[in-house]
Design a protein around this motif. Structure first.
Motif, PDB file in Angstrom:
ATOM      1  N   LEU A  39      47.982  28.224  22.368  1.00 10.89           N
ATOM      2  CA  LEU A  39      46.684  27.845  22.936  1.00 10.89           C
ATOM      3  C   LEU A  39      45.545  28.607  22.265  1.00 10.89           C
ATOM      4  CD1 LEU A  39      45.252  26.179  25.028  1.00 10.89           C
ATOM      5  CD2 LEU A  39      45.630  27.963  26.689  1.00 10.89           C
ATOM      6  N   VAL A  40      45.765  29.897  22.007  1.00 18.34           N
ATOM      7  CA  VAL A  40      44.740  30.705  21.347  1.00 18.34           C
ATOM      8  C   VAL A  40      44.504  30.175  19.934  1.00 18.34           C
ATOM      9  CG1 VAL A  40      44.142  33.029  20.583  1.00 18.34           C
ATOM     10  CG2 VAL A  40      45.387  32.721  22.710  1.00 18.34           C
TER      11      VAL A  40
ATOM     12  N   SER B  51      49.350  33.196  20.962  1.00 24.55           N
ATOM     13  CA  SER B  51      49.708  31.972  21.680  1.00 24.55           C
ATOM     14  C   SER B  51      49.281  30.737  20.913  1.00 24.55           C
ATOM     15  CB  SER B  51      48.986  31.918  23.003  1.00 24.55           C
ATOM     16  OG  SER B  51      49.262  33.038  23.735  1.00 24.55           O
TER      17      SER B  51
ATOM     18  N   ALA C  71      51.268  18.868  24.387  1.00 19.79           N
ATOM     19  CA  ALA C  71      50.540  18.656  25.648  1.00 19.79           C
ATOM     20  C   ALA C  71      49.256  19.487  25.672  1.00 19.79           C
ATOM     21  CB  ALA C  71      51.425  19.026  26.831  1.00 19.79           C
ATOM     22  N   LEU C  72      49.239  20.585  24.913  1.00 21.14           N
ATOM     23  CA  LEU C  72      48.063  21.460  24.945  1.00 21.14           C
ATOM     24  C   LEU C  72      46.850  20.830  24.267  1.00 21.14           C
ATOM     25  CD1 LEU C  72      49.550  24.998  24.355  1.00 21.14           C
ATOM     26  CD2 LEU C  72      48.666  24.006  26.445  1.00 21.14           C
TER      27      LEU C  72
ATOM     28  N   PHE D  55      50.867  13.311  37.591  1.00 26.21           N
ATOM     29  CA  PHE D  55      51.562  14.338  36.810  1.00 26.21           C
ATOM     30  C   PHE D  55      53.070  14.093  36.818  1.00 26.21           C
ATOM     31  CE2 PHE D  55      47.607  16.662  37.958  1.00 26.21           C
ATOM     32  CZ  PHE D  55      47.099  16.674  36.675  1.00 26.21           C
TER      33      PHE D  55
ATOM     34  N   VAL E 161      52.396  23.260  30.756  1.00 19.34           N
ATOM     35  CA  VAL E 161      51.031  23.020  31.230  1.00 19.34           C
ATOM     36  C   VAL E 161      51.004  21.851  32.221  1.00 19.34           C
ATOM     37  CG1 VAL E 161      50.358  21.597  29.247  1.00 19.34           C
ATOM     38  CG2 VAL E 161      48.634  22.853  30.488  1.00 19.34           C
ATOM     39  N   VAL E 162      51.872  20.842  32.001  1.00 17.58           N
ATOM     40  CA  VAL E 162      51.940  19.731  32.960  1.00 17.58           C
ATOM     41  C   VAL E 162      52.550  20.222  34.271  1.00 17.58           C
ATOM     42  CG1 VAL E 162      52.691  17.361  33.315  1.00 17.58           C
ATOM     43  CG2 VAL E 162      52.270  18.158  31.013  1.00 17.58           C
ATOM     44  N   GLN E 163      53.553  21.105  34.155  1.00 17.77           N
ATOM     45  CA  GLN E 163      54.163  21.657  35.371  1.00 17.77           C
ATOM     46  C   GLN E 163      53.148  22.463  36.179  1.00 17.77           C
ATOM     47  OE1 GLN E 163      57.452  23.831  33.789  1.00 17.77           O
ATOM     48  NE2 GLN E 163      58.557  21.997  33.172  1.00 17.77           N
TER      49      GLN E 163
ATOM     50  N   PHE F  98      49.876  22.019  36.280  1.00 13.85           N
ATOM     51  CA  PHE F  98      49.019  21.043  36.963  1.00 13.85           C
ATOM     52  C   PHE F  98      49.743  20.422  38.144  1.00 13.85           C
ATOM     53  CE2 PHE F  98      46.270  20.645  33.122  1.00 13.85           C
ATOM     54  CZ  PHE F  98      45.062  20.793  33.785  1.00 13.85           C
ATOM     55  N   PHE F  99      50.998  20.050  37.923  1.00 15.11           N
ATOM     56  CA  PHE F  99      51.771  19.377  38.971  1.00 15.11           C
ATOM     57  C   PHE F  99      51.835  20.247  40.216  1.00 15.11           C
ATOM     58  CE2 PHE F  99      55.606  18.083  41.188  1.00 15.11           C
ATOM     59  CZ  PHE F  99      55.521  16.706  41.144  1.00 15.11           C
TER      60      PHE F  99
ATOM     61  N   SER G 184      48.007  12.980  42.741  1.00 12.48           N
ATOM     62  CA  SER G 184      48.502  13.972  41.788  1.00 12.48           C
ATOM     63  C   SER G 184      50.001  13.845  41.540  1.00 12.48           C
ATOM     64  CB  SER G 184      48.209  15.380  42.286  1.00 12.48           C
ATOM     65  OG  SER G 184      46.867  15.473  42.646  1.00 12.48           O
TER      66      SER G 184
ATOM     67  N   LEU H 244      55.387  13.900  33.576  1.00 10.97           N
ATOM     68  CA  LEU H 244      56.585  14.742  33.411  1.00 10.97           C
ATOM     69  C   LEU H 244      57.801  13.895  33.046  1.00 10.97           C
ATOM     70  CD1 LEU H 244      56.337  17.309  36.368  1.00 10.97           C
ATOM     71  CD2 LEU H 244      56.257  17.824  33.946  1.00 10.97           C
TER      72      LEU H 244
ATOM     73  N   LEU I  56      43.679  19.810  25.988  1.00  8.08           N
ATOM     74  CA  LEU I  56      42.639  20.764  26.383  1.00  8.08           C
ATOM     75  C   LEU I  56      41.456  20.740  25.420  1.00  8.08           C
ATOM     76  CD1 LEU I  56      44.860  23.735  27.524  1.00  8.08           C
ATOM     77  CD2 LEU I  56      43.879  21.905  28.881  1.00  8.08           C
TER      78      LEU I  56
ATOM     79  N   MET J 163      44.859  29.312  32.443  1.00  5.70           N
ATOM     80  CA  MET J 163      43.413  29.126  32.567  1.00  5.70           C
ATOM     81  C   MET J 163      43.060  27.707  33.000  1.00  5.70           C
ATOM     82  SD  MET J 163      41.734  28.884  28.858  1.00  5.70           S
ATOM     83  CE  MET J 163      41.413  27.320  28.107  1.00  5.70           C
ATOM     84  N   VAL J 164      43.971  26.738  32.766  1.00 11.36           N
ATOM     85  CA  VAL J 164      43.636  25.350  33.103  1.00 11.36           C
ATOM     86  C   VAL J 164      43.447  25.162  34.603  1.00 11.36           C
ATOM     87  CG1 VAL J 164      44.776  24.376  31.081  1.00 11.36           C
ATOM     88  CG2 VAL J 164      46.063  24.614  33.201  1.00 11.36           C
TER      89      VAL J 164
ATOM     90  N   MET K 110      42.349  34.419  28.224  1.00  8.72           N
ATOM     91  CA  MET K 110      41.773  33.239  27.570  1.00  8.72           C
ATOM     92  C   MET K 110      40.658  32.641  28.423  1.00  8.72           C
ATOM     93  SD  MET K 110      42.343  31.933  24.701  1.00  8.72           S
ATOM     94  CE  MET K 110      41.767  30.492  23.827  1.00  8.72           C
TER      95      MET K 110
ATOM     96  N   MET L   7      49.099  13.867  28.478  1.00 12.72           N
ATOM     97  CA  MET L   7      48.624  14.856  29.444  1.00 12.72           C
ATOM     98  C   MET L   7      47.165  14.586  29.835  1.00 12.72           C
ATOM     99  SD  MET L   7      48.952  17.885  30.864  1.00 12.72           S
ATOM    100  CE  MET L   7      47.641  18.850  31.588  1.00 12.72           C
TER     101      MET L   7
ATOM    102  N   PRO M 178      48.076  32.160  28.726  1.00 14.85           N
ATOM    103  CA  PRO M 178      46.775  31.502  28.577  1.00 14.85           C
ATOM    104  C   PRO M 178      46.728  30.111  29.193  1.00 14.85           C
ATOM    105  CG  PRO M 178      47.368  32.534  26.521  1.00 14.85           C
ATOM    106  CD  PRO M 178      48.549  32.674  27.425  1.00 14.85           C
ATOM    107  N   MET M 179      47.889  29.472  29.333  1.00 15.69           N
ATOM    108  CA  MET M 179      47.884  28.128  29.925  1.00 15.69           C
ATOM    109  C   MET M 179      47.414  28.158  31.375  1.00 15.69           C
ATOM    110  SD  MET M 179      51.269  26.273  28.634  1.00 15.69           S
ATOM    111  CE  MET M 179      51.920  26.575  27.012  1.00 15.69           C
TER     112      MET M 179
END
Lengths: 222, 232
Positions: free
Chosen positions: A68-69, A66, A161-162, A189, B78-80, B82-83, A185, A193, A165, B174-175, B182, A172, B171-172
């Motif tokens: 993210l990983v 991934s 966007a990642l 968000f 990832v934004v979706q 959260f949303f 929220s 978007l 983190l 996890m947020v 993850m 983001m 893994p996303m």
């Protein structure tokens, strides 16, 4: 509506700041991705197994895990191996390397899709490898790969966007921070978007289509 | 920008630590697989609805659904996530991290899969539809006996890619605190203050699952194409 305008008045500036960071991340990651894709895409077609193998390992590795990983690995683990990036650099490097691996497959596919006769004609004209690639094969391959690159660049924009983190202050990140202090929220968000959507739909897609048209004309196809 | 380079200053891979955390990571892998499977099932169904909605022949519906699909496809997952997780409570709907994660991933990939379905259905020549009409076949028979067997083989590679894609995007989750792979690695990392082993092992686990899956899917595609009599 009134409420949302007030919200934008209060936090619009921070959304703009975040958007600028996202744009920087996207541009830098895109440059890296294009470079990586061109390099490994061509290496993938090499006749020497070592070069080809290196490229296959790179592509499969980055496509098999991934983003993210990879991002966390580059930011948290690479320093232990002696390579330390700050968070901003780690962010676009991870995104660029990851999307570059997908791009390399596009480069390979489009070079392979150039008709065989073009290669044979180059041979008949006694062109060198370098000249053949630069003058004949790559311009045609570029025309073939532009539409999928448009999609890939949108994936890249989304990938940035990642980096929030690892606390890069991108769009983001700002949305998350504003949400944390206001608890609004849907507004926070939702605005993020919409900005991402506008960047993809109003900037990246039309930009790529314009470039496709320009290149098509240059190649005498339209 | 680049803050320094020394050759392996703090590199000390501890096998004992790696083996100690392996069981917990494997358990979390099961969660990851479950999340990917559930998300994929949702995406397959909603994606079909998206694709069929665009074939109703009513222009307004087609345009609206197209724009929804475009919106979902061009904004970050990832934004979706959260949303969906945070907006519910604002209006009095509380969703668990697991539920909102599945909705987000399901919707996101439904948008992608609807494009795959659409391309598959469009790849079936018009003459096939006309022949079904000429033979007075019912709608069900038209779809199940004639159209889908021909639309499926060209759609399978795309469907397979998105299965692996969903797996790599879990893994996303996890947020918002879904305890997948993850999340477990990060928790282990901050407990023992060692990130080298957990994150490296997560990467290896991902490779060990996604590469064979991709290979298996290629085999499955040619098997289906053969079984449907589309290829010898």
């Amino acid at each position: 509506m009134q409420h949302y305008l007030e919200y934008l008045q209060a936090y619009g500036g921070r959304f703009v700041d975040g958007t600028l960071v996202t744009i920087q991340q996207t541009l830098l990651a895109a440059l890296l991705a294009i470079f990586v894709a061109a390099l490994f895409g061509m290496m993938r077609l090499s006749e020497k197994w070592l070069i080809r193998g290196t490229s296959i390992v790179y592509i499969e590795f980055f496509r098999g895990t991934s983003l993210l990983v990879q991002l966390y690995w580059i930011f948290f683990v690479l320093p232990l191996l002696g390579v330390t990036f700050d968070k901003f650099t780690a962010g676009f490097v991870a995104v660029g390397l990851n999307l570059g691996a997908y791009g390399a497959e596009l480069v390979r596919g489009s070079i392979e899709a150039v008709p065989k006769g073009q290669y044979e004609a180059c041979h008949a004209l006694n062109m060198s490898y370098y000249k053949r690639m630069r003058r004949i094969i790559l311009p045609q391959a570029l025309l073939l790969m532009l539409p999928p690159w448009g999609n890939l660049l949108i994936e890249l924009l989304k990938g940035t966007a990642l980096v929030s983190l690892i606390s890069v202050t991108d769009l983001m990140f700002e949305a998350k921070q504003i949400n944390g202090t206001t608890y609004l929220s849907a507004e926070s968000f939702g605005t993020a978007l919409i900005i991402y959507y506008l960047m993809a739909r109003v900037v990246v897609s039309p930009g790529m289509r314009a470039f496709e048209r320009y290149w098509g004309k240059k190649m005498g196809r339209i | 920008m680049f803050e320094g380079f020394e050759l392996f200053p703090k590199f000390d891979w501890k096998w004992s630590f790696a083996f100690e955390i392996l069981p917990r990571l494997l358990w979390a892998t099961l969660n990851t697989l479950l999340a990917a499977g559930t998300g994929y099932a949702i995406a397959l169904i909603i994606g079909l609805l998206f694709a069929l909605a665009q074939r109703t022949g009513i222009r307004a519906i087609t345009l609206i659904v197209r724009e929804i699909v475009e919106f979902i496809r061009s904004t970050p997952l990832v934004v979706q996530i959260f949303f969906i997780f945070y907006v519910g409570p604002q209006f009095g709907i509380r969703l668990s991290p697991w539920t909102s994660g599945m909705i987000a991933i399901g919707l996101h990939y439904a948008a992608y899969l609807s494009e795959v379905y659409r391309a598959g259905l469009e790849s079936v020549p018009r003459g096939q539809w006309e022949a079904c009409k000429a033979l007075n076949l019912s709608m069900t028979r038209t779809y199940f006996r004639v159209i889908i067997p021909q639309a499926l083989p060209p759609a399978l590679p795309g469907m397979g890619n998105y299965l692996v894609g969903i797996f790599k995007d879990t893994p996303m989750l996890m947020v918002i605190g879904v305890t997948e792979l993850m999340h477990a690695a990060t928790a282990l990392g901050s407990t023992y203050y060692r990130y080298l082993e957990p994150y490296t092992m997560v990467g290896i686990l991902f490779l060990l699952i996604s590469l064979p899956t991709a290979f298996g899917l290629r085999r499955f595609e040619s098997f289906v194409a053969k079984a449907l009599g589309m290829r010898k």
